[in-house]
Design an enzyme around this catalytic site. Structure first.
Site, mmCIF file in Angstrom:
data_model
loop_
_atom_site.group_PDB
_atom_site.id
_atom_site.type_symbol
_atom_site.label_atom_id
_atom_site.label_comp_id
_atom_site.label_asym_id
_atom_site.label_seq_id
_atom_site.Cartn_x
_atom_site.Cartn_y
_atom_site.Cartn_z
ATOM 1 N N PHE A 162 0.921 -1.326 0.153
ATOM 2 C CA PHE A 162 -0.138 0.070 0.151
ATOM 3 C C PHE A 162 0.899 1.385 0.077
ATOM 4 O O PHE A 162 0.935 2.067 0.925
ATOM 5 C CB PHE A 162 -1.046 -0.068 1.035
ATOM 6 C CG PHE A 162 -2.302 0.894 0.784
ATOM 7 C CD1 PHE A 162 -2.750 1.841 1.838
ATOM 8 C CD2 PHE A 162 -3.002 0.292 0.123
ATOM 9 C CE1 PHE A 162 -3.809 2.979 1.940
ATOM 10 C CE2 PHE A 162 -4.745 1.229 -0.022
ATOM 11 C CZ PHE A 162 -4.278 2.083 0.777
ATOM 12 N N ARG A 194 6.068 -7.905 -9.652
ATOM 13 C CA ARG A 194 7.709 -8.102 -9.916
ATOM 14 C C ARG A 194 6.209 -9.750 -10.177
ATOM 15 O O ARG A 194 6.432 -10.320 -9.605
ATOM 16 C CB ARG A 194 7.849 -8.042 -8.505
ATOM 17 C CG ARG A 194 9.184 -6.312 -9.357
ATOM 18 C CD ARG A 194 9.708 -6.336 -10.964
ATOM 19 N NE ARG A 194 10.743 -4.803 -10.841
ATOM 20 C CZ ARG A 194 9.907 -3.735 -11.000
ATOM 21 N NH1 ARG A 194 8.632 -4.593 -11.435
ATOM 22 N NH2 ARG A 194 11.077 -2.915 -11.434
ATOM 23 N N GLU A 246 10.587 -13.078 -16.698
ATOM 24 C CA GLU A 246 10.016 -12.562 -18.039
ATOM 25 C C GLU A 246 11.020 -12.213 -18.673
ATOM 26 O O GLU A 246 13.048 -11.869 -18.024
ATOM 27 C CB GLU A 246 9.263 -11.938 -17.229
ATOM 28 C CG GLU A 246 9.966 -10.149 -16.815
ATOM 29 C CD GLU A 246 9.494 -9.635 -16.697
ATOM 30 O OE1 GLU A 246 9.473 -7.995 -16.995
ATOM 31 O OE2 GLU A 246 8.164 -10.272 -16.347
ATOM 32 N N HIS A 300 3.932 -7.017 -19.516
ATOM 33 C CA HIS A 300 5.084 -5.222 -18.368
ATOM 34 C C HIS A 300 4.283 -4.118 -18.931
ATOM 35 O O HIS A 300 5.836 -3.978 -19.621
ATOM 36 C CB HIS A 300 6.532 -6.243 -18.729
ATOM 37 C CG HIS A 300 7.555 -4.863 -17.242
ATOM 38 N ND1 HIS A 300 7.849 -5.999 -16.608
ATOM 39 C CD2 HIS A 300 7.171 -3.975 -16.654
ATOM 40 C CE1 HIS A 300 8.728 -5.315 -15.496
ATOM 41 N NE2 HIS A 300 7.948 -4.204 -15.721
#
Ligand code: 8YV
Length: 326
Positions: free
Chosen positions: A154, A238, A267, A285
């Site tokens: 947050f 991520r 990735e 992404h």
């Protein structure tokens, strides 16, 4: 002698012009990807580097870069930087917080809606020529408005997602390393939960936490098993925060309704299991990929590099224990 700076990936001409006023630049406008060895070789005679979040900077590389004084990440996430090693080598490190917050929050909501309302599934269905006309129970999804949104992580972006969620009359839960004060919680109309309680209660779980050794596989099979079978999971943080293999297995078994992914383990070589699933939205992404935002990210990194190599403290310094030096 002007300081020498490497710009490791393609940037905007204005960014190069800004840097060119101060430095001898080695750019890469052809956007050729370098191996870690090639990056180290390119950096061996450099004073500064403006790099991408896919460029790994660790002790092995730094040992080969005796003149390096600053690595300026074009991105807010910096798990590509071994910060203790960078600090130990007396090198400053910076990132680009703030300038991408709204764009990432927008995109996060786009993934939420696309996943909950099966938007990309519908497009594939249409493009494959399967659509023979509308009918009442066609591709039914779940409503976003009025749902319970659980935000794990947050910070700036998480709080900005909450701002958008209030516009959708959502019930907002959050989990964070530090709990906010009552006034802050009231301002965001957000209710604190432990991670597992949030996973049990939320209809939509959004991941926006930094990737660290502590957050590695924070969401695996056990955590997914706590989620409602009607819930969806959104990862815009991520790859590695989610155990992708565990998620794929749960999606294939429809233990949760669906997922929206913008980041993946290893990735861009994401697990091919994702490609066989209908109940997952796959994005490469792109969360910060608006032109104004990417320009702001590149220019922010350039300003950090300029400050560091002209004797000032960069605005977004991650390791303040390292002092600027010419
Ligand atoms: C980057 C990101 O754009 O800022 C980050 O941490 O992941 C993205 O905004 C991406 O890394 C490509 O450069």
């Amino acid at each position: 002698m002007k300081p020498r700076v490497l710009v490791s990936r393609e940037v905007f001409d204005e960014t190069l012009a800004m840097l060119g006023e101060h430095f001898d630049i080695e750019s890469n406008q052809a956007d050729i990807r370098r191996s870690s060895g090639e990056l180290a070789a390119a950096l061996a005679d450099k004073d500064g580097a403006v790099i991408s979040t896919s460029d790994r900077v660790d002790a092995a590389l730094l040992d080969q870069c005796p003149r390096l004084k600053i690595v300026a990440n074009v991105g807010v996430g910096y798990n590509n930087l071994d910060l203790p090693a960078i600090t130990a080598h007396g090198v400053m490190a910076t990132n680009t917080p703030g300038v991408l917050t709204d764009s990432v929050a927008d995109y996060t909501f786009g993934l939420v809606i696309a996943t909950c309302r099966r938007m990309t599934e519908g497009e594939h269905y249409l493009r494959e020529g399967q659509w023979k006309g509308t009918y009442l129970k066609q591709m039914l999804g779940m409503d976003v408005h009025g749902a319970t949104l659980g935000i794990i992580g947050f910070g700036r972006i998480g709080q900005t997602v909450a701002k958008r969620a209030r516009g959708f009359d959502m019930n907002i839960l959050y989990h964070n390393r530090q709990r906010l004060g009552p006034a802050e919680e009231a301002r965001h109309e957000a209710h604190y939960r432990g991670k597992n309680d949030l996973l049990r209660e939320a209809d939509i779980v959004v991941l926006l936490t930094p990737y660290t050794p502590e957050s590695h596989h924070m969401i695996g099979a056990a955590e997914i098993a706590l989620m409602k079978p009607t819930a969806v999971l959104i990862n815009v943080a991520r790859g590695g925060i989610v155990d992708d293999a565990g998620l794929i297995e749960a999606l294939a078994a429809q233990r949760i309704r669906g997922a929206g992914m913008d980041v993946y383990e290893n990735e861009p070589a994401l697990d091919p299991g994702f490609l066989r699933l209908k109940n997952v939205v796959l994005s490469p992404h792109l969360a910060s990929a608006s032109e104004p935002t990417r320009k702001a990210m590149a220019n922010t990194a350039a300003r950090n590099c300029i400050a560091a190599l002209t004797g000032s403290t960069p605005p977004n310094l991650l390791n303040p224990e390292v002092k600027p030096r010419r």
